[in-house]
Design a protein around this motif. Structure first.
Motif, mmCIF file in Angstrom:
data_model
loop_
_atom_site.group_PDB
_atom_site.id
_atom_site.type_symbol
_atom_site.label_atom_id
_atom_site.label_comp_id
_atom_site.label_asym_id
_atom_site.label_seq_id
_atom_site.Cartn_x
_atom_site.Cartn_y
_atom_site.Cartn_z
ATOM 1 N N PHE A 166 0.837 -1.196 0.000
ATOM 2 C CA PHE A 166 0.000 0.000 0.000
ATOM 3 C C PHE A 166 0.877 1.253 0.000
ATOM 4 C CE2 PHE A 166 -2.091 3.404 2.420
ATOM 5 C CZ PHE A 166 -3.197 3.609 1.623
ATOM 6 N N VAL A 167 1.911 1.245 0.840
ATOM 7 C CA VAL A 167 2.825 2.385 0.912
ATOM 8 C C VAL A 167 3.547 2.557 -0.419
ATOM 9 C CG1 VAL A 167 4.856 3.303 2.098
ATOM 10 C CG2 VAL A 167 3.066 2.164 3.399
ATOM 11 N N ALA A 168 3.940 1.433 -1.043
ATOM 12 C CA ALA A 168 4.618 1.508 -2.338
ATOM 13 C C ALA A 168 3.682 2.065 -3.412
ATOM 14 C CB ALA A 168 5.133 0.126 -2.739
ATOM 15 N N SER A 169 2.406 1.684 -3.369
ATOM 16 C CA SER A 169 1.466 2.222 -4.356
ATOM 17 C C SER A 169 1.274 3.727 -4.164
ATOM 18 C CB SER A 169 0.127 1.494 -4.278
ATOM 19 O OG SER A 169 -0.578 1.844 -3.116
ATOM 20 N N LYS A 170 1.242 4.176 -2.907
ATOM 21 C CA LYS A 170 1.160 5.616 -2.648
ATOM 22 C C LYS A 170 2.434 6.310 -3.128
ATOM 23 C CE LYS A 170 -2.880 5.904 -0.956
ATOM 24 N NZ LYS A 170 -3.904 6.574 -1.745
ATOM 25 N N GLY A 171 3.576 5.659 -2.939
ATOM 26 C CA GLY A 171 4.837 6.204 -3.446
ATOM 27 C C GLY A 171 4.837 6.311 -4.962
ATOM 28 N N ASN A 172 4.256 5.308 -5.626
ATOM 29 C CA ASN A 172 4.148 5.361 -7.090
ATOM 30 C C ASN A 172 3.209 6.491 -7.524
ATOM 31 O OD1 ASN A 172 5.911 3.236 -7.462
ATOM 32 N ND2 ASN A 172 4.286 1.701 -7.457
ATOM 33 N N ASN A 173 2.132 6.681 -6.762
ATOM 34 C CA ASN A 173 1.231 7.804 -7.067
ATOM 35 C C ASN A 173 1.967 9.133 -6.945
ATOM 36 O OD1 ASN A 173 -0.869 6.029 -7.442
ATOM 37 N ND2 ASN A 173 -1.852 6.470 -5.478
ATOM 38 N N ILE A 174 2.791 9.251 -5.925
ATOM 39 C CA ILE A 174 3.567 10.485 -5.736
ATOM 40 C C ILE A 174 4.515 10.681 -6.915
ATOM 41 C CG2 ILE A 174 5.336 11.580 -4.297
ATOM 42 C CD1 ILE A 174 3.948 10.237 -1.885
ATOM 43 N N GLN A 175 5.134 9.587 -7.360
ATOM 44 C CA GLN A 175 6.053 9.678 -8.507
ATOM 45 C C GLN A 175 5.305 10.140 -9.755
ATOM 46 O OE1 GLN A 175 9.310 9.406 -8.419
ATOM 47 N NE2 GLN A 175 9.494 9.793 -10.604
ATOM 48 N N LEU A 176 4.111 9.613 -9.984
ATOM 49 C CA LEU A 176 3.319 10.031 -11.145
ATOM 50 C C LEU A 176 2.921 11.503 -11.032
ATOM 51 C CD1 LEU A 176 0.990 6.922 -11.580
ATOM 52 C CD2 LEU A 176 2.870 7.610 -13.063
#
Length: 186
Positions: free
Chosen positions: A104-114
Motif C-alpha cells: 500500500f505504501v509503495a502504491s502511494k509512493g508510485n502515485n507520488i512519482q506520477l
C-alpha cells in the motif's frame, strides 16, 4: 473599527484639500475666466474614439493575462496539493496502525512519482524554468526509500523508526508548500 476611522480621516483630509484648492482657484480668478467651447472638431472626435478603444483594449488584455496566469498557477498548485495528500496517507498509515502493508505504501509512493512527473511536465509545457523541482524529487525519493526498504510485505510499526518517517514526510510537505509559495509569488 480602525479601518473606519482611517477612512474617515482620509476623506476629511481629501475634502479639506479640495476646499482649499477650489478657494485658491477662485482667489486667483481662474474660475472667472473659464469658458466652455461647444464646437466639435474632427481631431477631438478621433482622439476620443482612439483613447476609448485603447482604454478598453488595455483593460481587456490585462484582465485576460491575469486570468491566464491564475489558471496556470492553479494547475501547478493542484498537482502539489495532490502530492501533499498522498504524503498524508502514508503518514497516517505509519502513525495509526500496528502493522504496515508495504505494498500500500509503495502504491502511494508510485502515485507520488506520477504526480511529480505530471508537475514537471506541466512546468515544461508552460515553459517555466525558474522553478527547481529537484529538491522535491530528492525528498520524495528519500521518503520512498525509507518507507519501502523492508524485507517483508507486512511489518510491525514497532520495528520501524516512525520519527524518521514522519520527518521525511514533513520534509516533502514543507517542500511542496515552499513551491506553492514560489508559484503564488510568481
Amino acid at each position: 473599527m480602525v479601518q473606519k476611522i482611517v477612512i474617515f480621516i482620509v476623506s476629511v483630509l481629501f475634502f479639506t484639500i479640495l476646499y482649499f484648492f477650489v478657494k485658491f482657484l477662485y482667489v486667483m480668478s481662474w474660475l472667472n475666466n473659464l469658458k466652455i467651447d461647444y464646437t466639435i472638431t474632427p481631431i477631438n472626435v478621433i482622439s476620443l474614439i482612439f483613447s476609448s478603444v485603447l482604454t478598453i483594449w488595455i483593460g481587456w488584455y490585462i484582465s485576460k493575462r491575469l486570468t491566464e496566469q491564475r489558471f496556470e498557477k492553479e494547475f501547478l498548485i493542484r498537482d502539489l496539493n495532490s502530492i501533499e495528500t498522498e504524503i498524508h496517507y502514508i503518514e497516517n498509515v505509519f502513525n495509526s496502525s500496528t502493522q504496515v502493508d508495504i505494498s500500500f505504501v509503495a502504491s502511494k509512493g508510485n502515485n507520488i512519482q506520477l504526480l511529480k512527473e505530471r508537475f514537471s511536465a506541466t512546468l515544461k509545457l508552460m515553459k517555466i524554468s525558474s522553478f527547481d523541482d529537484k529538491k522535491l524529487n530528492e525528498k520524495t525519493n528519500a521518503l520512498f526509500t525509507q518507507t519501502t526498504n523492508f524485507d517483508s510485505p507486512q511489518i510491525l510499526t514497532s520495528d520501524i523508526d516512525i520519527q524518521l518517517i514522519n520527518q521525511k514526510c514533513s520534509d516533502v510537505i514543507l517542500e511542496t508548500r515552499n513551491l506553492i509559495i514560489q508559484i503564488n509569488n510568481r
